[in-house]
Design a protein around this motif. Structure first.
Motif, mmCIF file in Angstrom:
data_model
loop_
_atom_site.group_PDB
_atom_site.id
_atom_site.type_symbol
_atom_site.label_atom_id
_atom_site.label_comp_id
_atom_site.label_asym_id
_atom_site.label_seq_id
_atom_site.Cartn_x
_atom_site.Cartn_y
_atom_site.Cartn_z
ATOM 1 N N CYS A 85 0.803 -1.226 0.000
ATOM 2 C CA CYS A 85 0.000 0.000 0.000
ATOM 3 C C CYS A 85 0.837 1.278 0.000
ATOM 4 O O CYS A 85 0.281 2.374 -0.016
ATOM 5 C CB CYS A 85 -0.930 0.028 1.205
ATOM 6 N N GLY A 86 2.161 1.139 0.033
ATOM 7 C CA GLY A 86 2.977 2.346 0.066
ATOM 8 C C GLY A 86 4.425 2.039 0.372
ATOM 9 O O GLY A 86 4.818 0.876 0.516
ATOM 10 N N SER A 87 5.226 3.105 0.489
ATOM 11 C CA SER A 87 6.661 2.961 0.714
ATOM 12 C C SER A 87 7.164 4.071 1.626
ATOM 13 O O SER A 87 6.559 5.147 1.720
ATOM 14 C CB SER A 87 7.434 3.026 -0.611
ATOM 15 N N LEU A 88 8.312 3.798 2.268
ATOM 16 C CA LEU A 88 9.022 4.776 3.078
ATOM 17 C C LEU A 88 10.487 4.764 2.688
ATOM 18 O O LEU A 88 11.036 3.714 2.338
ATOM 19 C CB LEU A 88 8.917 4.434 4.567
ATOM 20 N N ALA A 89 11.129 5.933 2.762
ATOM 21 C CA ALA A 89 12.559 6.009 2.479
ATOM 22 C C ALA A 89 13.190 7.041 3.398
ATOM 23 O O ALA A 89 12.599 8.080 3.697
ATOM 24 C CB ALA A 89 12.808 6.375 1.019
ATOM 25 N N PHE A 90 14.425 6.750 3.825
ATOM 26 C CA PHE A 90 15.135 7.613 4.773
ATOM 27 C C PHE A 90 16.614 7.584 4.462
ATOM 28 O O PHE A 90 17.172 6.557 4.074
ATOM 29 C CB PHE A 90 14.909 7.110 6.210
ATOM 30 N N ASP A 91 17.266 8.753 4.641
ATOM 31 C CA ASP A 91 18.717 8.884 4.516
ATOM 32 C C ASP A 91 19.195 9.729 5.679
ATOM 33 O O ASP A 91 18.766 10.874 5.845
ATOM 34 C CB ASP A 91 19.077 9.547 3.182
ATOM 35 N N PHE A 92 20.090 9.175 6.497
ATOM 36 C CA PHE A 92 20.525 9.884 7.694
ATOM 37 C C PHE A 92 21.223 11.199 7.373
ATOM 38 O O PHE A 92 21.251 12.100 8.223
ATOM 39 C CB PHE A 92 21.444 8.992 8.534
ATOM 40 N N GLU A 93 21.791 11.339 6.194
ATOM 41 C CA GLU A 93 22.411 12.614 5.845
ATOM 42 C C GLU A 93 21.370 13.706 5.615
ATOM 43 O O GLU A 93 21.723 14.871 5.439
ATOM 44 C CB GLU A 93 23.342 12.424 4.648
ATOM 45 N N SER A 94 20.088 13.329 5.640
ATOM 46 C CA SER A 94 18.964 14.277 5.708
ATOM 47 C C SER A 94 18.049 13.793 6.830
ATOM 48 O O SER A 94 16.890 13.446 6.613
ATOM 49 C CB SER A 94 18.215 14.338 4.371
ATOM 50 N N MET A 95 18.566 13.787 8.043
ATOM 51 C CA MET A 95 17.963 13.018 9.121
ATOM 52 C C MET A 95 16.636 13.553 9.629
ATOM 53 O O MET A 95 15.910 12.848 10.340
ATOM 54 C CB MET A 95 18.939 12.898 10.294
ATOM 55 N N ASN A 96 16.276 14.781 9.292
ATOM 56 C CA ASN A 96 14.998 15.323 9.731
ATOM 57 C C ASN A 96 13.888 15.125 8.710
ATOM 58 O O ASN A 96 12.809 15.690 8.864
ATOM 59 C CB ASN A 96 15.148 16.813 10.046
ATOM 60 N N GLU A 97 14.144 14.313 7.696
ATOM 61 C CA GLU A 97 13.174 14.103 6.633
ATOM 62 C C GLU A 97 12.831 12.624 6.490
ATOM 63 O O GLU A 97 13.688 11.760 6.644
ATOM 64 C CB GLU A 97 13.716 14.612 5.293
ATOM 65 N N LEU A 98 11.557 12.356 6.185
ATOM 66 C CA LEU A 98 11.100 11.018 5.844
ATOM 67 C C LEU A 98 10.313 11.113 4.547
ATOM 68 O O LEU A 98 9.431 11.967 4.414
ATOM 69 C CB LEU A 98 10.216 10.447 6.957
ATOM 70 N N SER A 99 10.642 10.251 3.587
ATOM 71 C CA SER A 99 9.896 10.199 2.334
ATOM 72 C C SER A 99 8.823 9.121 2.441
ATOM 73 O O SER A 99 9.113 7.988 2.849
ATOM 74 C CB SER A 99 10.826 9.888 1.164
ATOM 75 N N PHE A 100 7.592 9.471 2.075
ATOM 76 C CA PHE A 100 6.457 8.565 2.239
ATOM 77 C C PHE A 100 5.620 8.578 0.974
ATOM 78 O O PHE A 100 5.270 9.643 0.467
ATOM 79 C CB PHE A 100 5.618 9.010 3.443
ATOM 80 N N TYR A 101 5.311 7.374 0.483
ATOM 81 C CA TYR A 101 4.432 7.227 -0.674
ATOM 82 C C TYR A 101 3.221 6.414 -0.256
ATOM 83 O O TYR A 101 3.354 5.280 0.197
ATOM 84 C CB TYR A 101 5.157 6.533 -1.830
ATOM 85 N N ASP A 102 2.038 7.011 -0.411
ATOM 86 C CA ASP A 102 0.787 6.356 -0.063
ATOM 87 C C ASP A 102 0.065 5.999 -1.354
ATOM 88 O O ASP A 102 -0.517 6.865 -2.014
ATOM 89 C CB ASP A 102 -0.070 7.285 0.801
ATOM 90 N N ALA A 103 0.101 4.730 -1.726
ATOM 91 C CA ALA A 103 -0.481 4.301 -2.997
ATOM 92 C C ALA A 103 -1.993 4.460 -3.013
ATOM 93 O O ALA A 103 -2.593 4.615 -4.081
ATOM 94 C CB ALA A 103 -0.108 2.841 -3.273
ATOM 95 N N ALA A 104 -2.632 4.449 -1.853
ATOM 96 C CA ALA A 104 -4.088 4.536 -1.803
ATOM 97 C C ALA A 104 -4.591 5.957 -1.992
ATOM 98 O O ALA A 104 -5.709 6.165 -2.473
ATOM 99 C CB ALA A 104 -4.592 3.997 -0.468
ATOM 100 N N GLN A 105 -3.784 6.960 -1.631
ATOM 101 C CA GLN A 105 -4.259 8.336 -1.652
ATOM 102 C C GLN A 105 -3.689 9.167 -2.784
ATOM 103 O O GLN A 105 -4.284 10.166 -3.187
ATOM 104 C CB GLN A 105 -3.932 9.018 -0.317
ATOM 105 N N ASP A 106 -2.554 8.788 -3.309
ATOM 106 C CA ASP A 106 -1.936 9.606 -4.345
ATOM 107 C C ASP A 106 -2.693 9.456 -5.664
ATOM 108 O O ASP A 106 -2.994 8.349 -6.112
ATOM 109 C CB ASP A 106 -0.477 9.201 -4.548
ATOM 110 N N ALA A 107 -3.000 10.593 -6.274
ATOM 111 C CA ALA A 107 -3.721 10.584 -7.544
ATOM 112 C C ALA A 107 -2.841 10.014 -8.654
ATOM 113 O O ALA A 107 -1.615 10.105 -8.612
ATOM 114 C CB ALA A 107 -4.149 12.012 -7.900
ATOM 115 N N GLU A 108 -3.496 9.436 -9.660
ATOM 116 C CA GLU A 108 -2.759 8.736 -10.712
ATOM 117 C C GLU A 108 -1.740 9.616 -11.406
ATOM 118 O O GLU A 108 -0.614 9.199 -11.682
ATOM 119 C CB GLU A 108 -3.752 8.179 -11.737
ATOM 120 N N ASN A 109 -2.086 10.852 -11.702
ATOM 121 C CA ASN A 109 -1.200 11.707 -12.485
ATOM 122 C C ASN A 109 -0.236 12.523 -11.625
ATOM 123 O O ASN A 109 0.610 13.238 -12.164
ATOM 124 C CB ASN A 109 -2.032 12.650 -13.366
#
Length: 385
Positions: free
Chosen positions: A275-299
């Motif tokens: 249903c989604g993904s997460l990504a993190f890089d400690f060299e940008s430690m205050n950020e989290l990348s999140f992909y929600d496949a259920a809510q993100d519009a197709e385009n």
């Protein structure tokens, strides 16, 4: 309020970081008990005394066993090379002291088993033990754990984890204890690979079932720091790569190296689910990348950037207004907070020595697979390789 005297054993890099954490934790958080920097321990009395003055410890000594007899010491914080972890931790627990031990928990599975057994016995007396896998306490990663536990990613299918550093890429870099198997236990695999093994198991709430691995040592001898004309033999890995399978079915890849030229402290992890993904890089430690496949519009589908600085995010209630990021040292403050809180409330801190043992078993399985070239080395339910 309960008073908790801390004895810190070791005052180099990790000792200095832990000192900062013990100094700051009572200022950042309203704690249920009050920790105090009671005594610092080093190998040499004069060096320990200088470090204690610089880092703000009340007392110092060159005899770690003596602090176990002190009534004003309640927590023993171990920041020494891995070859002494088991001896110090077991003795401290048997003396009725709570223990915080830096990772990796030990140099061998047998040592880690001994430590876990001592922790189980001590728990019956209300004594707590924690291993210092500190990246669990980076707010963005703690938030990632919450999202996965809430089911926001669905069924987990993939994990990609890498810890990339470059401090050894120059063959002229001096020989250190971290390059000796008898002192460090393992090389990049144990030093930084243990972090991503623990972190992936923590995020998923699952354990690794089997591994297939390769390791390499790129530079076999290095000049001694105090005698550059002489050399020391490198007896650990410089890099390790392996695939793994989780008990729940997820597939994972791992890389740990101290030869990734240009990468200073790039701990990276990505988790993909149904249903989604997460990504993190400690060299940008205050950020989290999140992909929600259920809510993100197709385009307009894609990862969103979450700036993890809001007071509702994990650990952030003690710090600065939104948008004001934290740094490396703050995760150690969070670690100290969690340990003090667990001791005061009579609960088990995490990760405990059993979790540290599980990581040690994975490290041993990786080394076994790399040594014999096996496609998969299994880790059974009892942790045997």
């Amino acid at each position: 309020m309960q008073h908790l005297g801390v004895a810190l054993i070791g005052h180099s890099f990790m000792g200095a970081v832990h000192s900062q954490a013990w100094r700051a934790v009572g200022h950042a958080y309203d704690l249920p008990a009050r920790p105090a920097r009671t005594v610092l321990v080093g190998r040499r009395a004069q060096a320990a005394a200088h470090a204690a003055e610089r880092l703000g410890w009340q007392d110092s000594t060159d005899d770690w066993k003596s602090v176990l007899r002190r009534d004003d010491v309640h927590i023993v914080d171990i920041c020494t090379p891995g070859d002494s972890h088991a001896e110090i931790a077991v003795a401290a627990l048997e003396a009725g002291k709570h223990v915080l031990c830096e990772k990796p928990q030990a140099n061998t599975v047998a040592e880690a088993e001994t430590m876990a057994a001592a922790a189980r016995r001590a728990r019956e007396q209300g004594i707590r033990a924690m291993v210092g896998f500190t990246y669990r306490r980076v707010p963005a990663l703690a938030l990632a754990r919450q999202l996965i536990a809430e089911g926001r990613l669905g069924d987990i299918r993939h994990v990609r984890a890498a810890y990339l550093q470059d401090w050894l890429y120059d063959p002229r870099a001096p020989f250190t204890w971290r390059l000796q198997r008898e002192r460090a236990g393992a090389g990049a695999l144990g030093d930084i690979g243990s972090h991503i093994v623990d972190l992936s198991q923590y995020l998923l709430g699952d354990t690794i079932d089997a591994v297939s691995a390769q390791t390499a040592t790129f530079v076999g001898v290095r000049p001694l720091a105090d005698s550059p004309e002489r050399t020391g033999q490198v007896t650990v890995d410089d890099a390790a790569v392996f695939t793994a399978r989780f008990t729940g079915g997820a597939l994972a890849t791992y890389e740990a190296t101290r030869y990734a030229t240009g990468r200073k402290n790039a701990l990276r992890i990505e988790v993909n689910g149904s249903c989604g993904s997460l990504a993190f890089d400690f060299e940008s430690m205050n950020e989290l990348s999140f992909y929600d496949a259920a809510q993100d519009a197709e385009n307009t589908a894609g990862f969103r950037r979450i700036l993890v600085t809001e007071p509702g995010h994990p650990y952030l209630e003690g710090w600065w207004p939104p948008g004001h990021g934290l740094g490396y040292e703050h995760a150690f403050v969070h670690q100290a907070r969690d340990l003090v809180t667990a001791i005061a409330e009579g609960t088990d801190p995490a990760p405990g020595f059993e979790e540290g043992l599980r990581v040690q078993r994975v490290i041993a399985a990786v080394e076994a697979s790399a040594a014999d070239g096996s496609r998969y080395t299994r880790i059974d339910r009892h942790g045997s390789v």
